[in-house]
Design a protein around this motif. Sequence first.
Motif, short mmCIF file in Angstrom:
data_model
loop_
_atom_site.label_atom_id
_atom_site.label_comp_id
_atom_site.label_asym_id
_atom_site.label_seq_id
_atom_site.Cartn_x
_atom_site.Cartn_y
_atom_site.Cartn_z
N ALA A 24 0.81 -1.23 0.00
CA ALA A 24 0.00 0.00 0.00
C ALA A 24 0.83 1.27 0.00
N LEU A 25 1.99 1.27 0.64
CA LEU A 25 2.81 2.47 0.72
C LEU A 25 3.76 2.63 -0.47
N LEU A 26 3.83 1.62 -1.33
CA LEU A 26 4.75 1.69 -2.47
C LEU A 26 4.46 2.87 -3.40
N PRO A 27 3.21 3.15 -3.78
CA PRO A 27 2.97 4.32 -4.64
C PRO A 27 3.41 5.63 -3.98
N LEU A 28 3.19 5.76 -2.69
CA LEU A 28 3.62 6.96 -1.96
C LEU A 28 5.14 7.06 -1.97
N ARG A 29 5.80 5.94 -1.74
CA ARG A 29 7.26 5.91 -1.74
C ARG A 29 7.82 6.30 -3.11
N ILE A 30 7.23 5.77 -4.17
CA ILE A 30 7.68 6.11 -5.52
C ILE A 30 7.44 7.58 -5.81
N PHE A 31 6.25 8.09 -5.48
CA PHE A 31 5.94 9.49 -5.73
C PHE A 31 6.90 10.42 -4.99
N LEU A 32 7.08 10.19 -3.70
CA LEU A 32 7.95 11.07 -2.92
C LEU A 32 9.40 10.94 -3.36
N GLY A 33 9.84 9.73 -3.64
CA GLY A 33 11.21 9.53 -4.09
C GLY A 33 11.50 10.25 -5.39
N TYR A 38 13.71 14.85 -8.33
CA TYR A 38 13.48 15.91 -9.31
C TYR A 38 13.72 17.29 -8.69
N ALA A 39 13.21 17.50 -7.49
CA ALA A 39 13.37 18.81 -6.82
C ALA A 39 14.84 19.10 -6.57
N GLY A 40 15.60 18.11 -6.12
CA GLY A 40 17.02 18.30 -5.87
C GLY A 40 17.78 18.61 -7.15
N LEU A 41 17.52 17.84 -8.20
CA LEU A 41 18.20 18.08 -9.48
C LEU A 41 17.81 19.42 -10.07
N ASP A 42 16.53 19.78 -9.93
CA ASP A 42 16.05 21.07 -10.44
C ASP A 42 16.80 22.22 -9.78
N LYS A 43 17.00 22.14 -8.48
CA LYS A 43 17.72 23.20 -7.76
C LYS A 43 19.20 23.22 -8.16
N LEU A 44 19.82 22.04 -8.28
CA LEU A 44 21.24 21.97 -8.62
C LEU A 44 21.55 22.47 -10.03
N THR A 45 20.57 22.39 -10.91
CA THR A 45 20.80 22.83 -12.30
C THR A 45 20.25 24.23 -12.58
N ASP A 46 19.72 24.89 -11.57
CA ASP A 46 19.17 26.24 -11.74
C ASP A 46 20.14 27.26 -11.14
N SER A 47 20.93 27.88 -12.00
CA SER A 47 21.94 28.83 -11.51
C SER A 47 21.29 30.03 -10.82
N ALA A 88 22.76 22.65 0.28
CA ALA A 88 22.40 21.69 1.33
C ALA A 88 20.98 21.15 1.12
N ILE A 89 20.05 22.04 0.81
CA ILE A 89 18.67 21.61 0.57
C ILE A 89 18.61 20.71 -0.67
N ALA A 90 19.26 21.13 -1.75
CA ALA A 90 19.23 20.36 -3.00
C ALA A 90 19.84 18.97 -2.81
N LEU A 91 21.00 18.91 -2.17
CA LEU A 91 21.65 17.62 -1.95
C LEU A 91 20.86 16.77 -0.95
N GLY A 92 20.25 17.43 0.04
CA GLY A 92 19.39 16.71 0.99
C GLY A 92 18.19 16.11 0.28
N LEU A 115 11.72 16.43 7.74
CA LEU A 115 12.40 17.62 8.27
C LEU A 115 12.54 18.72 7.22
N ILE A 116 12.86 18.33 5.99
CA ILE A 116 12.92 19.32 4.91
C ILE A 116 11.55 19.94 4.70
#
Length: 175
Positions: A24-33, A38-47, A88-92, A115-116
């Motif tokens: 039951a938690l697998l879809p939630l895990r996939i979505f959040l993961g 995506y959020a981390g990569l988006d921040k790291l590639t946005d100068s 730190a946020i992006a890598l986290g 926590l984030i």
Amino acid sequence: MSFLGRGEAVGGSGERRSTLSRYALLPLRIFLGVTFIYAGLDKLTDSAFLASSGPGSLGELLHSVRDSSAIPALADLALKSPVGFGYAIALGELAVGIGTLLGLLARVAAAGGALISLSLWMTVSWSSTPYYYGNDLAYLMAWLPLVLAGAPYLSVDAIWSRGHRDHARRGRLFS
């Protein structure tokens, strides 16, 4: 026969329900993961985001939410080094996303995600009106089941756990 096994012979229904609830938690895990990767990569590639000032920068965002946040001291802390905090946020987010998706130290990853999300809710989306428009609160709540349950199936944690159980069982057989 339905998806939940209603109307089947005795035994089939319970097994199917058990299997469905197990995953039951697998879809939630996939979505959040995926979302946090995506959020981390988006921040790291946005100068622009990783700049201390200017349009679209984290510094500008923090200045704009500082006075309306629940804990202005969090914004002040991040404003001491917006670029470092941005990294730190992006890598986290990237670490949390990978850990969650793979089920690697899943409870630790989920706690990091919570926590984030909590820190972003208390600063960036705190002033959202009504409160439920702030997406960080929803993310915080979404992390909590994974903090409690971890990733017991289809995960690195499950493989490790199975390996430890097998090792302990073999040790008892030969002692």
